[in-house]
Design a protein around this motif. Structure first.
Motif, mmCIF file in Angstrom:
data_model
loop_
_atom_site.group_PDB
_atom_site.id
_atom_site.type_symbol
_atom_site.label_atom_id
_atom_site.label_comp_id
_atom_site.label_asym_id
_atom_site.label_seq_id
_atom_site.Cartn_x
_atom_site.Cartn_y
_atom_site.Cartn_z
ATOM 1 N N PHE A 122 33.198 81.700 -8.624
ATOM 2 C CA PHE A 122 33.220 80.307 -8.177
ATOM 3 C C PHE A 122 32.054 79.482 -8.743
ATOM 4 N N PHE A 123 31.102 80.142 -9.453
ATOM 5 C CA PHE A 123 29.874 79.455 -9.858
ATOM 6 C C PHE A 123 30.122 78.263 -10.780
ATOM 7 N N SER A 124 31.156 78.310 -11.605
ATOM 8 C CA SER A 124 31.422 77.215 -12.545
ATOM 9 C C SER A 124 31.735 75.902 -11.834
ATOM 10 N N ALA A 125 31.915 75.958 -10.525
ATOM 11 C CA ALA A 125 32.203 74.741 -9.757
ATOM 12 C C ALA A 125 31.097 73.700 -9.889
ATOM 13 N N TRP A 126 29.854 74.131 -10.221
ATOM 14 C CA TRP A 126 28.733 73.185 -10.298
ATOM 15 C C TRP A 126 28.982 72.091 -11.329
ATOM 16 N N GLU A 127 29.766 72.383 -12.362
ATOM 17 C CA GLU A 127 30.002 71.415 -13.434
ATOM 18 C C GLU A 127 30.770 70.189 -12.957
ATOM 19 N N TYR A 128 31.566 70.336 -11.907
ATOM 20 C CA TYR A 128 32.451 69.254 -11.476
ATOM 21 C C TYR A 128 31.889 68.460 -10.294
ATOM 22 N N THR A 129 30.757 68.931 -9.765
ATOM 23 C CA THR A 129 30.187 68.282 -8.580
ATOM 24 C C THR A 129 29.728 66.835 -8.818
ATOM 25 N N PRO A 130 29.003 66.523 -9.920
ATOM 26 C CA PRO A 130 28.490 65.155 -10.086
ATOM 27 C C PRO A 130 29.565 64.072 -10.069
ATOM 28 N N VAL A 131 30.655 64.260 -10.810
ATOM 29 C CA VAL A 131 31.680 63.226 -10.860
ATOM 30 C C VAL A 131 32.389 63.098 -9.510
ATOM 31 N N LEU A 132 32.504 64.215 -8.775
ATOM 32 C CA LEU A 132 33.101 64.148 -7.440
ATOM 33 C C LEU A 132 32.174 63.430 -6.464
ATOM 34 N N LEU A 133 30.869 63.632 -6.621
ATOM 35 C CA LEU A 133 29.912 62.884 -5.792
ATOM 36 C C LEU A 133 30.010 61.386 -6.050
ATOM 37 N N LEU A 134 30.152 61.031 -7.330
ATOM 38 C CA LEU A 134 30.284 59.613 -7.671
ATOM 39 C C LEU A 134 31.550 59.029 -7.049
ATOM 40 N N SER A 135 32.614 59.826 -7.028
ATOM 41 C CA SER A 135 33.854 59.353 -6.408
ATOM 42 C C SER A 135 33.670 59.143 -4.910
ATOM 43 N N VAL A 136 32.857 59.997 -4.268
ATOM 44 C CA VAL A 136 32.579 59.831 -2.847
ATOM 45 C C VAL A 136 31.790 58.548 -2.602
ATOM 46 N N ILE A 137 30.863 58.230 -3.499
ATOM 47 C CA ILE A 137 30.097 56.981 -3.376
ATOM 48 C C ILE A 137 31.043 55.785 -3.435
ATOM 49 N N PHE A 138 31.958 55.786 -4.401
ATOM 50 C CA PHE A 138 32.915 54.689 -4.523
ATOM 51 C C PHE A 138 33.809 54.602 -3.281
ATOM 52 N N SER A 139 34.276 55.756 -2.805
ATOM 53 C CA SER A 139 35.160 55.753 -1.632
ATOM 54 C C SER A 139 34.406 55.284 -0.389
ATOM 55 N N SER A 140 33.122 55.632 -0.300
ATOM 56 C CA SER A 140 32.309 55.230 0.854
ATOM 57 C C SER A 140 32.112 53.719 0.886
ATOM 58 N N LEU A 141 31.887 53.137 -0.271
ATOM 59 C CA LEU A 141 31.748 51.676 -0.343
ATOM 60 C C LEU A 141 33.079 50.994 -0.078
ATOM 61 N N ALA A 142 34.171 51.603 -0.542
ATOM 62 C CA ALA A 142 35.497 51.056 -0.244
ATOM 63 C C ALA A 142 35.760 51.086 1.258
ATOM 64 N N SER A 143 35.336 52.153 1.925
ATOM 65 C CA SER A 143 35.507 52.264 3.370
ATOM 66 C C SER A 143 34.661 51.232 4.111
ATOM 67 N N PHE A 144 33.461 50.980 3.599
ATOM 68 C CA PHE A 144 32.597 49.965 4.205
ATOM 69 C C PHE A 144 33.312 48.612 4.241
#
Length: 464
Positions: free
Chosen positions: A317-339
């Motif tokens: 499962f270690f290769s999962a680290w590569e995909y975390t940054p773009v998913l975090l950015l998507s959470v930021i966008f979704s959080s602002l959309a929710s606001f």
């Protein structure tokens, strides 16, 4: 109803939610040692299916309950809301059971009974929870979440390690925890006392449904944005890749935990202050701090990303680290959309939530079919990010008459550049990654010095 401050509401929800969410977060990494990537991927898809079906069955009437209760907490109003919505959900569940039976008769499906039971329990559980919130009993709301999660974690570990039931064990744990949690809400918190056949109103039911029905496709499209591409991953890359991607989503879920806690408080505060003259000044101050905190948590998670996953998940499962940054950015966008989406709820213009999410869902699914075959799991993360960014931009435009202040673009871009820079450093060796972590912690302490001091003073005032 006395208005509670955003800080006190956030703190209250944080006390209960953090303990339960942290336990759930730990369980996910624990199960990677008992489930294969394929099994974890299959379980993830099962949960997604349940979250997809629940809004269709419940018609998102839990949101209507909260909206109407926050403005009027009289016994008569609570009884009318509880009785009317309970009957609607029961009728809907009856129709759903017929559909499930016919579907399974013609197309036999594994776990179909489990799906039905969980949708049934989740529909009432969410409704009862919002009734408790609407009544102003936030402590019971928080406590019930802790009980539900504690039962799920304890039973999940028992079924995995002792009885060796794997996926079925996690399903059993979920069902038992939800069942007990729902019974506590209904009888322990006395909601059953509000049911009265004479309070059931067809006219009122139409008003409730007129508000909540646009939120059903809204919920569906939030699912499409964040989860539909899991099935596209399954189609092109297989269940094992979906298991890796599910783990990649877990570190961003740390940010989601904080966002959900804040949103519980923000939704309630936005509704109760909607008629205030100075609401836009207040909203702007909140947004400025919200963006700073979103990026601060995200930058910290990114700097910890590679180090943490190397120690808490199995090697596959270690290769999962590569995909975390773009998913975090998507959470930021979704959080602002929710606001900004809270504006739809406060003004009762929920059709705006429907339109923005439909468009964002279409963009995500379309992007997934294009990007996943070309770029694999990187393409999946990028498609989600594009979808949430689309929703955020639409809502910024849509709610300009509700939130009449400018988006703080300069500070947003400044934090975004720092986030991207920190993400890039993950591709270097562990020495650089570790050095970057210490630098990030120091910088974030400086940036958030004022907020940390205010938080400390606020906590001191509560204990004095």
């Amino acid at each position: 109803m006395k208005k509670k401050s955003l800080a006190s509401l956030t703190l209250l929800y944080a006390v209960g939610n953090l303990s339960s969410k942290v336990m759930s977060f730990v369980l996910v990494f624990f199960v990677t040692f008992y489930l294969t990537t394929q099994e974890l991927g299959e379980f993830d898809l099962l949960l997604i299916a349940i979250n997809l079906l629940t809004p269709f069955v419940s018609f998102q009437l839990s949101d209507s309950a909260l909206r109407w209760l926050l403005n009027d907490q009289s016994v008569e109003n609570i009884s009318k809301i509880f009785s009317t919505i309970s009957v609607i959900i029961l009728i809907s569940l009856l129709c759903f059971s017929i559909i499930i039976f016919l579907y399974n008769y013609f197309i036999p499906t594994n776990n179909i009974l489990y799906i039905y039971i969980l949708v049934f329990l989740q529909s009432f559980n969410l409704f009862f929870l919002q009734c408790i919130r609407g009544k102003g009993d936030n402590k019971s709301y928080v406590l019930n979440g802790v009980i539900n999660t504690g039962l799920y974690i304890g039973l999940g570990i028992f079924f995995l390690t002792v009885i060796k039931l794997k996926i079925v064990g996690l399903i059993y744990a979920n069902i038992i925890a939800l069942f007990i949690s729902t019974l506590i809400l209904l009888f322990g918190n006395g909601l059953y006392k509000y049911y009265d056949n004479e309070k059931i109103s067809l006219v009122f039911a139409k008003d409730l449904l007129r508000y909540s029905l646009p939120l059903v496709p809204n919920s569906l499209n939030w699912w499409a944005i964040s989860s539909a591409n899991r099935y596209i991953i399954l189609l092109y890359l297989g269940a094992a890749a979906n298991g890796v991607f599910a783990i990649a989503y877990k570190l961003p879920s740390i940010l989601i935990i904080f966002v959900n806690i804040f949103f519980l408080a923000w939704q309630e505060r936005a509704i109760t202050t909607h008629q205030d003259d100075d609401r836009n000044t207040y909203y702007k101050v909140v947004l400025d701090k919200y963006i700073r905190i979103l990026f601060s948590i995200s930058i910290l998670i990114v700097s910890l990303n590679k180090i943490l996953l190397s120690r808490i998940v199995s090697e596959e499962f270690f290769s999962a680290w590569e995909y975390t940054p773009v998913l975090l950015l998507s959470v930021i966008f979704s959080s602002l959309a929710s606001f900004y989406g809270a504006g739809y709820l406060t003004s009762k213009k929920t059709s705006g939530a429907f339109f923005s999410s439909v468009f964002g869902g279409v963009v995500t699914v379309g992007s997934s079919f294009i990007l996943i075959p070309q770029f694999g799991l990187h393409g999946s993360g990028l498609a989600i990010c594009i979808g949430y960014f689309t929703v955020m931009m639409i809502r910024l435009y849509h709610t300009k008459n509700i939130f009449t202040f400018k988006f703080p673009m300069k500070s947003f871009l400044r934090y975004l550049i720092l986030f991207v820079f920190t993400s890039i450093l993950n591709y270097f060796n562990f020495t650089i990654v570790t050095a970057n972590l210490f630098f990030v912690i120091t910088l974030l302490l400086i940036i958030n010095k004022d907020l940390l001091l205010k938080s400390i003073m606020y906590l001191k005032s509560l204990t004095s």
